[in-house]
Design a protein around this motif. Sequence first.
Motif, mmCIF file in Angstrom:
data_model
loop_
_atom_site.group_PDB
_atom_site.id
_atom_site.type_symbol
_atom_site.label_atom_id
_atom_site.label_comp_id
_atom_site.label_asym_id
_atom_site.label_seq_id
_atom_site.Cartn_x
_atom_site.Cartn_y
_atom_site.Cartn_z
ATOM 1 N N HIS A 3 0.897 -1.155 0.000
ATOM 2 C CA HIS A 3 0.000 0.000 0.000
ATOM 3 C C HIS A 3 0.927 1.193 0.000
ATOM 4 N N LYS A 13 -15.486 1.708 1.640
ATOM 5 C CA LYS A 13 -14.205 1.237 1.094
ATOM 6 C C LYS A 13 -13.109 2.272 1.296
ATOM 7 N N CYS A 27 -9.910 -1.526 -0.393
ATOM 8 C CA CYS A 27 -10.155 -2.369 0.786
ATOM 9 C C CYS A 27 -11.590 -2.160 1.233
ATOM 10 N N ASN A 77 -10.853 -9.289 1.385
ATOM 11 C CA ASN A 77 -11.536 -7.971 1.407
ATOM 12 C C ASN A 77 -10.773 -6.918 0.601
ATOM 13 N N GLN A 78 -9.870 -7.394 -0.268
ATOM 14 C CA GLN A 78 -9.080 -6.441 -1.074
ATOM 15 C C GLN A 78 -9.225 -6.743 -2.559
#
Length: 245
Positions: A3, A13, A27, A77-78
């Motif tokens: 990141h 998000k 995310c 979740n990405q």
Amino acid sequence: MLHTEKLYEGKAKILYSTDDPKVLLTCYKDDATAFNAQKRGQIQGKGEINCTVSAALFQWLESLGIPTHYIDCPAPNQMRVKTVEIIPLEVVVRNIAAGSLCRQTGMREGTILPSSLVEYYLKNDELGDPLLTRDRLFLLDIISQAQLAVIEEMAKKINQHLQDFFTSCQITLVDFKLEFGLDNQGQILLADEISPDTCRLWDQTETDPQARVMDKDRFRKDLGQVESAYQEVQARVLGKVKELS
Ligand code: UDP
């Protein structure tokens, strides 16, 4: 995937830049909001479910020729997505009357529309995402006539594909919201997410008007069993995708 920088945090998000300028990392959060963020809460596991469901539907739509921003999911979740400039429109497609259509017109919830309705709302929280007319859309210089024609055709095709898909999962697709973006070539891609947060989904195996709700209306209207409804949508979507592949 590193990141590198948090670019934006929205209601559901967080968007990060990556080491590749053509790629962004999204995310998905468990945070839930409704009524323009006046109601806030958490739906346990929502981030992973919405990311997984969106990824499955984006891949399936891509296989049918709909260009999307989806690349892959490095974690549940990405989602890695193609960098696009988001067009500030919420494109809502409706098959059955519900939500704001009923509130604003007095139509009875559950009325089957004679043909699908495509509506454009300005993506602007401060203004409360107002419904736009075609003339206002051009007045605000949001998109060209040619781009609008492309978006309208894509929205209708996506609706047809999603209706077929959800029907095969014994789910009725009542309505949903789409967002589109422009890539660096000016191509219009389907962006954002397609999930129980952004669709109204009714379980065809239930007749009771509250029991059949499988989407964010369970949170909006305090119907309970929000998590299990989201889990059930995920199970049916992934089951169908597996069967089709
Ligand atoms: N929707 C969304 N984000 C928004 C507004 C609407 O995802 O900011 C979705 C909503 O979940 C529903 C559809 O778009 O599936 C139509 O929503 P509607 O205009 O009926 O508004 P609501 O009743 O949700 O206020």
